[in-house]
Write a protein that holds these residues in place. Sequence first.
Motif, short mmCIF file in Angstrom:
data_model
loop_
_atom_site.label_atom_id
_atom_site.label_comp_id
_atom_site.label_asym_id
_atom_site.label_seq_id
_atom_site.Cartn_x
_atom_site.Cartn_y
_atom_site.Cartn_z
N LEU A 190 0.83 -1.21 0.00
CA LEU A 190 0.00 0.00 0.00
C LEU A 190 0.86 1.26 0.00
O LEU A 190 0.51 2.26 -0.65
N LEU A 191 1.99 1.23 0.71
CA LEU A 191 2.90 2.38 0.69
C LEU A 191 3.52 2.56 -0.69
O LEU A 191 3.74 3.69 -1.14
N PHE A 192 3.79 1.46 -1.37
CA PHE A 192 4.29 1.53 -2.75
C PHE A 192 3.28 2.24 -3.64
O PHE A 192 3.62 3.14 -4.42
N CYS A 193 1.99 1.85 -3.52
CA CYS A 193 0.94 2.50 -4.30
C CYS A 193 0.81 3.97 -3.93
O CYS A 193 0.61 4.83 -4.79
N ARG A 194 0.92 4.25 -2.63
CA ARG A 194 0.80 5.63 -2.15
C ARG A 194 1.93 6.49 -2.72
O ARG A 194 1.70 7.62 -3.19
N GLU B 57 -3.04 8.60 -11.22
CA GLU B 57 -4.46 8.28 -11.05
C GLU B 57 -4.68 6.77 -10.99
O GLU B 57 -5.52 6.29 -10.22
N TRP B 58 -3.93 6.01 -11.78
CA TRP B 58 -4.00 4.54 -11.72
C TRP B 58 -3.69 4.07 -10.30
O TRP B 58 -4.41 3.24 -9.74
N PHE B 59 -2.61 4.60 -9.75
CA PHE B 59 -2.19 4.15 -8.43
C PHE B 59 -3.13 4.65 -7.33
O PHE B 59 -3.29 3.98 -6.31
N ARG B 60 -3.75 5.80 -7.52
CA ARG B 60 -4.75 6.24 -6.54
C ARG B 60 -5.94 5.30 -6.51
O ARG B 60 -6.46 4.96 -5.44
N GLN B 61 -6.37 4.86 -7.67
CA GLN B 61 -7.47 3.90 -7.75
C GLN B 61 -7.08 2.58 -7.07
O GLN B 61 -7.87 1.98 -6.34
N MET B 62 -5.84 2.11 -7.35
CA MET B 62 -5.40 0.86 -6.73
C MET B 62 -5.30 1.00 -5.22
O MET B 62 -5.69 0.09 -4.48
N LEU B 63 -4.79 2.14 -4.75
CA LEU B 63 -4.64 2.35 -3.31
C LEU B 63 -6.00 2.30 -2.62
O LEU B 63 -6.15 1.64 -1.57
N LEU B 64 -7.00 2.95 -3.21
CA LEU B 64 -8.33 2.95 -2.62
C LEU B 64 -8.94 1.56 -2.63
O LEU B 64 -9.47 1.08 -1.62
N ARG B 65 -8.84 0.88 -3.76
CA ARG B 65 -9.45 -0.44 -3.91
C ARG B 65 -8.80 -1.45 -2.98
O ARG B 65 -9.48 -2.24 -2.30
N TYR B 66 -7.48 -1.45 -2.91
CA TYR B 66 -6.78 -2.48 -2.14
C TYR B 66 -6.74 -2.17 -0.65
O TYR B 66 -6.56 -3.07 0.17
N SER B 67 -6.94 -0.90 -0.30
CA SER B 67 -7.13 -0.58 1.12
C SER B 67 -8.43 -1.20 1.61
O SER B 67 -8.52 -1.68 2.75
#
Length: 274
Positions: free
Chosen positions: A146-150, A249-259
């Motif tokens: 998650l920190l990687f995505c952040r 934006e891709w990584f923001r979506q992933m961060l939200l979804r995987y959180s």
Amino acid sequence: MTRLERAARWRLPPQEAEDVIADYRDIVADPPRSEDQLRREVGDPVEVIKLLVAPPKVYRTWLAAFAVMAACILAVGFSGTFIGYPFWMLLFDGGRGGPCYAPQVAALGAITALVWFRLCGRKEGRLSRAVPVLLGVCLLCIAGVLLFCRACSRDFEAFTNAWGTMTTWLGPNRDLPISRSFYLSRMAMCYGSAVLALIGICGLVKARMGDRRWAAVYVLALTAITISLLVVYWTGSIDVGATEPTVEEWFRQMLLRYSGIAAIGLVGTGVALL
């Protein structure tokens, strides 16, 4: 007695296993005899327990449940390694370009573990010290992904440039810009997931042989594996040259979804620990 206890706890329901173990402790202790004498009088420990498995349907049901749980975590966990490529194609690419089935498979394994061990498991008085240690390892893996995505969602170029030299040294695509090479992080997630799968299997076996709260390790390991490999899957689809949506934006979506997935996994872990 050690062999007999292991066989009883693997093959018999918890309370029945403890009753059998208590009976045989009395047999072994009175009068004291050598192991050879016990083998002649009582028989081989595993064979003794096999004779006590009645009805066989109960044991077969446990084996079926164990097979489902083990298959779910091993198929997903090893799919990112070189030996698990067929599972990757089946679970993540859906036969090239199809839907991703990995979250559903992981959910099947986690739900089966929670239901089975709540209904058929045994809770011991004191939780093993290894359980919080292994849960901590799984949590660190989830936090790392998650920190990687952040970090990538804030400023992708700055983040990759900060440590991208290692990526270009170790990655196969040395001619590509640093911002396009995810090789190092992807390999860490793929092979880290394989290690987590083995930890999850250990949790399953321990939950059957002793305290059912070991199932929490399986659930959280499966959560960490799913999040890690979904990030690997989606980073392979990102076009870093695109202006809409941007990489951030891709990584923001992933961060939200995987959180969200992490939160669900933590709830499941808490249920397993109750």
